[in-house]
Design a protein around this motif. Structure first.
Motif, PDB file in Angstrom:
ATOM      1  N   SER A 176       1.146   4.580  -2.735  1.00 33.44           N
ATOM      2  CA  SER A 176       0.467   5.798  -2.298  1.00 33.44           C
ATOM      3  C   SER A 176       1.214   7.033  -2.794  1.00 33.44           C
ATOM      4  CB  SER A 176       0.402   5.825  -0.770  1.00 33.44           C
ATOM      5  OG  SER A 176       1.701   6.019  -0.250  1.00 33.44           O
ATOM      6  N   ARG A 177       0.649   8.183  -2.546  1.00 30.42           N
ATOM      7  CA  ARG A 177       1.325   9.444  -2.865  1.00 30.42           C
ATOM      8  C   ARG A 177       2.690   9.498  -2.180  1.00 30.42           C
ATOM      9  NH1 ARG A 177      -2.663  14.479  -2.996  1.00 30.42           N
ATOM     10  NH2 ARG A 177      -4.173  13.682  -4.504  1.00 30.42           N
ATOM     11  N   PHE A 178       2.673   9.090  -0.923  1.00 28.34           N
ATOM     12  CA  PHE A 178       3.917   9.056  -0.147  1.00 28.34           C
ATOM     13  C   PHE A 178       4.959   8.189  -0.843  1.00 28.34           C
ATOM     14  CE2 PHE A 178       6.366   6.721   3.063  1.00 28.34           C
ATOM     15  CZ  PHE A 178       6.993   7.769   3.715  1.00 28.34           C
ATOM     16  N   HIS A 195       9.835  12.834   4.032  1.00 26.08           N
ATOM     17  CA  HIS A 195       9.241  11.585   3.553  1.00 26.08           C
ATOM     18  C   HIS A 195      10.191  10.421   3.801  1.00 26.08           C
ATOM     19  CE1 HIS A 195       7.315  14.823   1.330  1.00 26.08           C
ATOM     20  NE2 HIS A 195       6.257  14.057   1.220  1.00 26.08           N
ATOM     21  N   SER A 232       1.211  15.235   0.160  1.00 25.52           N
ATOM     22  CA  SER A 232       2.003  14.055  -0.202  1.00 25.52           C
ATOM     23  C   SER A 232       2.179  13.103   0.979  1.00 25.52           C
ATOM     24  CB  SER A 232       3.372  14.486  -0.730  1.00 25.52           C
ATOM     25  OG  SER A 232       4.036  15.274   0.228  1.00 25.52           O
ATOM     26  N   PHE A 233       1.729  13.490   2.160  1.00 23.20           N
ATOM     27  CA  PHE A 233       1.794  12.553   3.293  1.00 23.20           C
ATOM     28  C   PHE A 233       0.502  11.745   3.371  1.00 23.20           C
ATOM     29  CE2 PHE A 233       5.584  14.715   4.650  1.00 23.20           C
ATOM     30  CZ  PHE A 233       6.305  13.685   5.220  1.00 23.20           C
ATOM     31  N   ARG A 234       0.202  11.092   2.255  1.00 27.16           N
ATOM     32  CA  ARG A 234      -0.940  10.175   2.192  1.00 27.16           C
ATOM     33  C   ARG A 234      -0.362   8.799   1.963  1.00 27.16           C
ATOM     34  NH1 ARG A 234      -5.766  13.170  -0.022  1.00 27.16           N
ATOM     35  NH2 ARG A 234      -5.790  14.954   1.384  1.00 27.16           N
ATOM     36  N   PHE A 235      -0.658   7.913   2.897  1.00 24.50           N
ATOM     37  CA  PHE A 235       0.071   6.639   2.915  1.00 24.50           C
ATOM     38  C   PHE A 235      -0.713   5.473   2.340  1.00 24.50           C
ATOM     39  CE2 PHE A 235       1.699   9.298   6.254  1.00 24.50           C
ATOM     40  CZ  PHE A 235       3.064   9.145   6.148  1.00 24.50           C
ATOM     41  N   TRP A 236      -2.005   5.650   2.127  1.00 24.34           N
ATOM     42  CA  TRP A 236      -2.805   4.452   1.924  1.00 24.34           C
ATOM     43  C   TRP A 236      -3.411   4.322   0.533  1.00 24.34           C
ATOM     44  CZ3 TRP A 236      -1.874   0.498   4.613  1.00 24.34           C
ATOM     45  CH2 TRP A 236      -2.753  -0.575   4.671  1.00 24.34           C
ATOM     46  N   ARG A 261       0.829  -1.203   0.000  1.00 26.90           N
ATOM     47  CA  ARG A 261       0.000   0.000   0.000  1.00 26.90           C
ATOM     48  C   ARG A 261       0.866   1.257   0.000  1.00 26.90           C
ATOM     49  NH1 ARG A 261      -5.761  -0.857  -0.216  1.00 26.90           N
ATOM     50  NH2 ARG A 261      -5.694   1.410  -0.253  1.00 26.90           N
ATOM     51  N   LEU A 262       1.877   1.235   0.854  1.00 27.84           N
ATOM     52  CA  LEU A 262       2.722   2.419   1.008  1.00 27.84           C
ATOM     53  C   LEU A 262       3.387   2.825  -0.295  1.00 27.84           C
ATOM     54  CD1 LEU A 262       4.528   1.774   4.412  1.00 27.84           C
ATOM     55  CD2 LEU A 262       3.035   3.680   3.867  1.00 27.84           C
TER      56      LEU A 262
END
Ligand code: ATP
Ligand code: MG
Lengths: 307, 251
Positions: free
Chosen positions: A178-180, A204, B113-117, A174-175
């Motif tokens: 993701s955007r991250f 990040h 951008s701190f979206r993890f899922w 998932r990670l």
């Protein structure tokens, strides 16, 4: 193709141990327990190494922290499993956060060296604490206790470790999508461009580094439960090297790469150590060959990719 | 403040090992204008852009954006103020797809951008603007290709697409046409023409046809200093400029 092999491997791991027991080969349950724990640790390393390009040479420190988070409370006769897990994850995350904040200011060889140095600090710190056995380590007389789940049963312990592997795989999956995950992958590929685009990707990276440490701490707690005996040797720098070996051998950046790498590693270790006491030598040669000729590792070979 | 220029540079200085690459440059970029910077090789044009984008720290001088001195802010902070630069030598993320590169530019602008899922690669908030930028430069066809695998001209187009996808207020373009075919270059000129008035641009370019087609004002950089600055016709007529730079073409 590599996905298919990865799934097949997981399927085999899901049904293998009961079959081994039925066949009267409990020894294989032990091997597979160790495999899934190491695969989970390598998968967590892949998050930062494969996807983030952060070549940490100190990842075994988190295995050690996780294991001691079980062993030290057990030494004081505190067996609450949730507490053990909480300690393992929290201390691993804290250690990763504190050391990552410094290490991530460096690049290349310096990063490799500094992560190794931090891990060695933990190693020597544990060696020096006589109370917890120092060099000799610590025996865990009773495993982590959970409601309804009895880790003293080898099959139950195996499935608990397997669940940790599955959870780690899913989380990393998932990670990185993701955007991250896009940001850490972009920063691996081109720091200059990412900065020009407006990403302060240090944060990040630090978050990824901390998450990877926390996840590895969890697999360390499981490994500690499995071995029933913990010692500083679990976090020796050669252990960190082995984790890197698994990730590189399996294929950096591929979800199932570290799992394949861990399986191949244990298999090779078994074969080569039976063949020569200098088994690390052919190991090293093999790694060089992989890096030179099959940079995608086993996963890459299965995809028909090379170099 | 309508007459405050969007960007004002005061006495900017940067040396590399004692050699001044940018040597006391003062200039203004007004809101909405295309300000071209021309000059011979090694004049300091790229260094100037890097100083403005925040990739290099000046030894001296001020960079005022909207009246605020930002000369010491890092590149990523300036990008978030609305700066976007394109690189003279293509700088993309080679291991990711073309569309991923454009999506990163959109994501940088979006800031979350701190979206993890949730999977990012099918997030319409990222894909739509990214594809729009790719279509604008004519790259939609190769969107799925790895950025490291497309042709040189396509690299250059991606470079610009990323700059556009960030929806900046100020574009710092370092020889955007370098290495493009004549046709690609015409297309790019058209794109930039379409942005004229909408965006403020500082354009470094060697192709004089492009410069005179696009620029509202031109500054000539020679040896790290501004040799002349003004409307295109005035600069074209300037004796010093003809000697120093346009020389062989114009004589
Ligand atoms: N990082 C650096 N280290 C040392 N010297 C540099 C560096 N960057 C630029 N220079 C020098 O500064 C001067 C200006 O270089 P710059 O790249 O800014 O010129 P330019 O006008 O962009 O040239 P071109 O038209 O070739 O792109 C040159 O003499 C160059 O050699
Ligand atoms: Mg240049």
């Amino acid at each position: 193709m590599s996905r298919a092999v990865g799934w097949a491997l997981l399927a085999a791991l899901a049904v293998g141990p009961p079959l081994a027991l039925a066949a009267g080969q409990p020894f294989y349950v032990d091997i597979l327990t160790r495999l899934v724990c190491l695969a989970a640790a390598a998968t967590s390393l892949n998050l930062i190494l494969g996807h983030g390009g952060m070549i940490s040479f100190g990842h075994a420190a988190y295995i050690g922290i996780g294991a001691y988070a079980v062993g030290i409370p057990a030494y004081y006769e505190i067996y609450d499993g949730w507490l053990h897990i909480l300690l393992a994850v929290a201390f691993s995350a804290l250690f990763a956060l504190a050391t990552g904040a410094i290490a991530l200011r460096t690049r290349g060889v310096y990063f490799i060296m500094i992560t190794m140095a931090f891990a060695q600090m933990v190693f020597f710190a544990v060696v020096s604490i006589e109370e917890y056995g120092g060099d000799d380590g610590l025996v865990i007389d009773i495993r982590s206790e959970f409601p309804l789940v009895d880790l003293e049963d080898s099959l139950t312990l195996y499935y608990a470790c397997f669940a940790v592997l599955l959870g780690t795989l899913y989380l990393v999956h998932r990670l990185v999508r993701s955007r991250f995950g896009m940001v850490i992958e972009g920063a691996r590929g081109n720091e200059r461009r990412m900065a020009a685009l407006g990403f302060a990707f240090y944060r990040h990276r630090l978050a990824a580094y901390t998450l990877a440490g926390a996840l590895c701490g969890l697999s360390g707690a499981m490994l500690g439960n499995f071995t029933n005996f913990i010692s500083p040797e679990m976090m020796d720098w050669t252990r960190s090297g082995e984790l890197i070996f698994m990730v590189v051998l399996g294929g950096t950046g591929a979800l199932f790469g570290p799992l394949m790498g861990a399986a191949a590693f244990l298999l090779l270790e078994e074969l080569l150590s039976g063949w020569t006491i200098y088994w690390q030598l052919p190991f090293g040669l093999l790694l060089i060959l992989v890096v030179l000729f099959a940079r995608g590792g086993l996963a890459g070979l299965l995809e028909g990719r090379r170099g | 403040m309508a007459d405050e220029p969007l960007l004002r540079v005061e006495d900017l200085q940067k040396s590399f090992g004692g050699v001044a690459a940018v040597d006391g440059v003062s200039m203004e970029v007004r809101r909405g204008e295309v300000h071209a910077v021309i000059g011979p090789n090694g004049a300091g044009k790229t260094t100037l852009i890097s100083l403005l984008a925040g990739e290099l720290r000046p030894d001296r001088g001020r960079v005022l954006f909207d009246g605020r001195d930002i000369a010491r802010r890092p590149a990523h902070a300036r990008a978030r103020l609305g700066f976007a630069r394109s690189f003279q030598i293509t700088s993309v993320v080679p291991g990711m797809r073309v569309v991923d590169n454009a999506m990163l530019a959109v994501l940088a602008r979006d800031g979350r951008s701190f979206r993890f899922w949730r999977p990012a690669r099918n997030d319409p908030a990222l894909i739509r603007p990214a594809m729009a930028a790719l279509e604008r430069v004519g790259l939609a066809e190769v969107a799925e290709e790895r950025a490291g695998a497309v042709s040189h001209g396509e690299h250059r187009q991606l470079e610009i697409a990323m700059t556009l996808a960030a929806e900046p207020e100020l574009l710092l373009l370092d020889e955007p046409m370098a290495g493009m075919s004549a046709e690609e270059s015409r297309r790019m000129t058209g794109i930039l023409e379409g942005l004229k008035g909408e965006k403020t641009m500082l354009l470094v370019e060697h192709d004089m046809d492009v410069v005179f087609a696009l620029a509202d004002r031109i500054s000539v950089l020679v040896g790290g200093r501004i040799a002349a600055s003004g409307a295109p016709d005035a600069v074209r007529a300037d004796e010093a400029v003809r000697r120093a730079y346009l020389g062989d073409e114009a004589a």
